[in-house]
Write an enzyme that holds these catalytic residues in place. Structure first.
Site, short mmCIF file in Angstrom:
data_model
loop_
_atom_site.label_atom_id
_atom_site.label_comp_id
_atom_site.label_asym_id
_atom_site.label_seq_id
_atom_site.Cartn_x
_atom_site.Cartn_y
_atom_site.Cartn_z
N GLU A 33 -6.05 -5.03 10.46
CA GLU A 33 -4.69 -4.46 10.68
C GLU A 33 -5.02 -3.18 11.52
OE1 GLU A 33 -2.39 -2.87 6.62
OE2 GLU A 33 -4.39 -1.80 6.88
N GLY B 108 2.17 2.04 10.45
CA GLY B 108 2.89 3.02 10.34
C GLY B 108 3.43 4.07 11.89
N LYS C 201 0.05 4.60 0.47
CA LYS C 201 -0.13 5.58 -0.09
C LYS C 201 0.24 6.80 -0.94
CE LYS C 201 0.24 4.42 4.75
NZ LYS C 201 0.02 3.70 6.48
N SER D 140 2.83 -2.13 9.92
CA SER D 140 4.54 -2.50 10.69
C SER D 140 5.47 -3.31 10.36
CB SER D 140 4.80 -1.67 12.04
OG SER D 140 4.03 -0.44 11.63
N ASN E 131 0.90 -1.12 0.21
CA ASN E 131 -0.05 0.01 -0.26
C ASN E 131 1.10 1.22 0.15
OD1 ASN E 131 -1.66 2.48 0.76
ND2 ASN E 131 -2.09 1.19 2.38
N GLU F 187 -6.97 4.61 7.72
CA GLU F 187 -6.59 5.88 7.42
C GLU F 187 -8.45 6.65 6.90
OE1 GLU F 187 -2.89 5.66 4.82
OE2 GLU F 187 -2.08 4.95 7.10
N HIS G 223 -9.71 0.92 4.66
CA HIS G 223 -8.22 1.19 4.74
C HIS G 223 -8.46 2.54 6.87
CE1 HIS G 223 -4.20 2.72 6.20
NE2 HIS G 223 -4.16 1.24 5.83
#
Ligand code: PEP
Length: 250
Positions: A167, A173, A11, A212, A9, A97, A95
């Site tokens: 996730e 991150g 991003k 991560s 991904n 985010e 996701h």
């Protein structure tokens, strides 16, 4: 035996020149990868570049989001049929985010999941709890609710044509990876929940771990019985790290 899937991904990172260098680097190593699937989910403007560079290779590509609508007055949005025109195989939906920054709720994510499957894209349904939710011991409640939303919208059988990515938000991150045991426990919960409705769908479902993942920790995570590869953020921007993670899934 499920085949593992490692998906990058990217991003909101990249440029035409950086992408070319990154994809050239990954392509140089993918042919030797063996029995695993791999993909990159790139920003919308780079789908044409991914299509041109990856067509015919082992590396599939996809998008990081899409509209739940097929077409119309939705300024700034991108539809599933558009993604299909650029050869996408996968699209991330839900996701963390998107959920946290853009307010996507379970119902919206389920609509996107349905719209993706309608045109033959494989949705990668991202689920996961925040740190507060984990500390409040409601991880299973949260992840269960996120999965129930798509089961209600599309039926459990729809998961035969989807991927789930667990996730934990606190691991994305942040450099904090869930331990293999922590991740396995949630993956087993997800599979068990689905098995209660349809065992063969549950047995075949690819459940990725994301948060991560790096070359250094991928193998121990992927060795767990219910972890079928990874959704990779930061480490997917480095060809040699990404290939190391892919190798751990082969
Ligand atoms: C992600 O963006 O889905 C992700 C897992 O990011 P990272 O690997 O950087 O934690």
């Amino acid at each position: 035996m499920r085949r593992k899937l490692v998906a990058g991904n990217w991003k909101m990172h990249g440029s035409l020149a950086q992408n070319k260098a990154l994809l050239d680097g990954v392509l140089a190593g993918v042919a030797d990868l063996g029995a695993m699937d791999c993909a990159v989910c790139v920003p919308f403007p780079y789908l044409a570049q991914a299509q041109a560079m990856l067509q015919g290779s082992k590396l599939a590509w996809g998008a990081q989001n899409m509209s739940q609508h097929e077409k119309g007055a939705f300024t700034g949005e991108v539809s599933a049929p558009m993604l299909l025109e650029f050869g996408c195989k996968y699209v991330l939906v839900g996701h963390s985010e998107r959920r946290a920054i853009y307010g996507e709720d379970d119902a919206t994510v389920a609509e996107k999941y349905v719209a993706a499957q309608k045109v033959g894209l494989t949705p990668v349904l991202c689920v996961g709890e925040t740190l507060q939710e984990r500390e409040g011991n409601i991880t299973e409640q949260v992840v269960g609710r996120q999965i129930d939303a798509v089961i209600q919208a599309a039926g459990v059988e729809s998961l035969a044509k989807a991927v789930v990515a667990y996730e934990p938000v606190w691991a994305i991150g942040t450099g904090k990876t869930a331990s293999p045991e922590q991740a396995q426990a949630v993956h087993a919960f997800i599979r068990g929940k689905i098995a209660g409705l349809n065992k063969s769908v549950a047995d075949g479902l690819v459940i990725q771990y994301g948060g991560s993942v790096k070359g250094a920790n991928a193998a121990e995570l992927f060795a767990m019985p219910d972890i079928d590869g990874g959704l990779i953020g930061g480490a997917a921007l480095d060809a040699s790290e990404f290939l190391t993670i892919c190798r751990a899934a082969a």
